[in-house]
Design an enzyme around this catalytic site. Structure first.
Site: not given
Ligand code: ATP
Ligand code: LTN
Length: 328
Positions: A113, A195, A198
């Site tokens: 990040k 991955k 969001k």
């Molecule tokens: P950002 O892009 O803002 O980091 P994010 O999509 O990674 O957001 P988080 O709020 O960081 O989402 O994660 C919330 C939960 O979802 C955490 O437990 C994280 O491990 C899980 N998670 C996030 N992305 C994935 C994914 N692609 N596959 C499985 N689990 C995920």
């Protein structure tokens, strides 16, 4: 018998997607039946990168309603907002003082990040894993159900618990990470080597829980596939393996059975089947979300009750920590 304690959280940033659902929330819904669960809306984590204040406060309510719409039952689990409980930043500061810069600079999420911001990233983004450790340790947590990207952060929480305990006495429980064997890392539909996230700027890479059926079908139709035409879960077929994982989670069918079902069939047929199970799976969540989100009184009550229960536990831990460190 005393139930095991569970803590997890999601940032109220961006739109919740099926990666968050499969990797985190689906585990939570199952685990809440026989565990003592705390599910937090981790807004203090969200502000480690710039957020629009008006959107952030809306997203906090949206995420609360989505937790419930996905099946988190406020009668079984505690739901609360991180910034409402000041014990979190208080413990984070104490843990900051026993954390090493070296260990924090090795955190992969920070490297990814901060890399995008070319040296302009915040100090908050750097010590974000310490705040996460405070979230977990305040509740004497046994298990932390998360996606694979958070494993390293939970390991840091374990290290900090052990370090604190050996310096100041046995105060913290050392938590374990909990992940699905398959589905802990859902990949982008556009780029199966990264991955689903969001913060992905390309909306075509994610399926959001509140996407319309039409958008879901469109995104699945245009999802990247691999060369060849077999529908198999194999390391050299990362796009199809990802789609099979999603299919399996939404249909409750084992991947082996799906491979058999689509033997000799083409990607088009497979994608149609996938779009059906995902739209069917998300429809009730979207409906329930609309109902819950419109009831602001109910949402405020859930969060108020949740906060009271959270503070009961966190306050006790923080008091012990202060005493052990020689503060207050
Ligand atoms: P950002 O892009 O803002 O980091 P994010 O999509 O990674 O957001 P988080 O709020 O960081 O989402 O994660 C919330 C939960 O979802 C955490 O437990 C994280 O491990 C899980 N998670 C996030 N992305 C994935 C994914 N692609 N596959 C499985 N689990 C995920
Ligand atoms: N860092 C996590 C969110 C998070 C969390 C936590 C998860 C903050 N505190 C405590 C589990 C336990 C993320 O970005 N996914």
């Amino acid at each position: 018998m005393l139930q095991k304690r569970v803590f997890s959280g999601i940032q109220p940033s961006g739109n919740l997607h099926i990666g968050n659902y499969i990797g985190a929330i689906k585990q939570w819904v199952a685990i809440q039946q026989d565990h003592d669960c705390f599910f937090c809306i981790v807004d203090l984590h969200a502000i480690t990168v710039p957020q629009d204040p008006k959107i952030l406060s809306e997203k906090i309510k949206e995420l609360t309603a989505l937790y419930i719409a996905c099946g988190i039952d406020p009668k079984k689990s505690v739901i609360f907002v991180q910034s409402d409980n000041l014990d979190h930043p208080a413990l984070a500061w104490i843990l900051d003082c026993i954390s090493s810069m070296g260990q924090l600079s090795r955190m992969t999420q920070y490297k990814t990040k901060s890399g995008k911001t070319k040296g302009q990233s915040s100090v908050g983004l750097f010590n974000y894993p310490v705040l996460m450790a405070a979230d977990i340790l305040l509740y004497q947590t046994d298990e932390v159900p998360v996606g694979e990207d958070q494993k390293q952060h939970v390991e840091l929480a374990r290290d900090l618990a052990e370090k604190f305990n050996s310096r100041f006495g046995e105060i913290f429980k050392v938590p374990e990470v909990k992940m699905f064997k398959i589905g802990a890392r859902i990949m982008s539909l556009r780029d199966p080597s990264s991955k689903m996230s969001k913060s992905d700027k390309d909306a075509g890479g994610t399926i959001d829980l509140l996407d319309s059926a039409k958008d879901i079908v469109k995104k699945i139709k245009s999802a990247t596939t691999d060369s060849g035409k077999e529908i198999l879960f194999r390391p050299d077929k990362e796009a199809i393996s990802n789609l099979l994982t999603i299919y399996s989670h939404f249909s409750g069918t084992e991947i082996k059975k799906l491979e058999q079902k689509y033997q000799g069939k083409d990607y088009k047929k497979f994608k149609e089947g996938l779009a059906d199970v995902v739209t069917e799976g998300l429809e009730p969540i979207r409906k329930e979300y609309r109902r819950i989100r419109s009831d602001e009184t109910y949402l405020s009550k859930v969060l108020k009750d949740g906060l009271r229960k959270a503070e009961e536990i966190s306050g006790k831990t923080l008091e012990e920590v202060y005493k052990a460190v020689g503060l207050g």
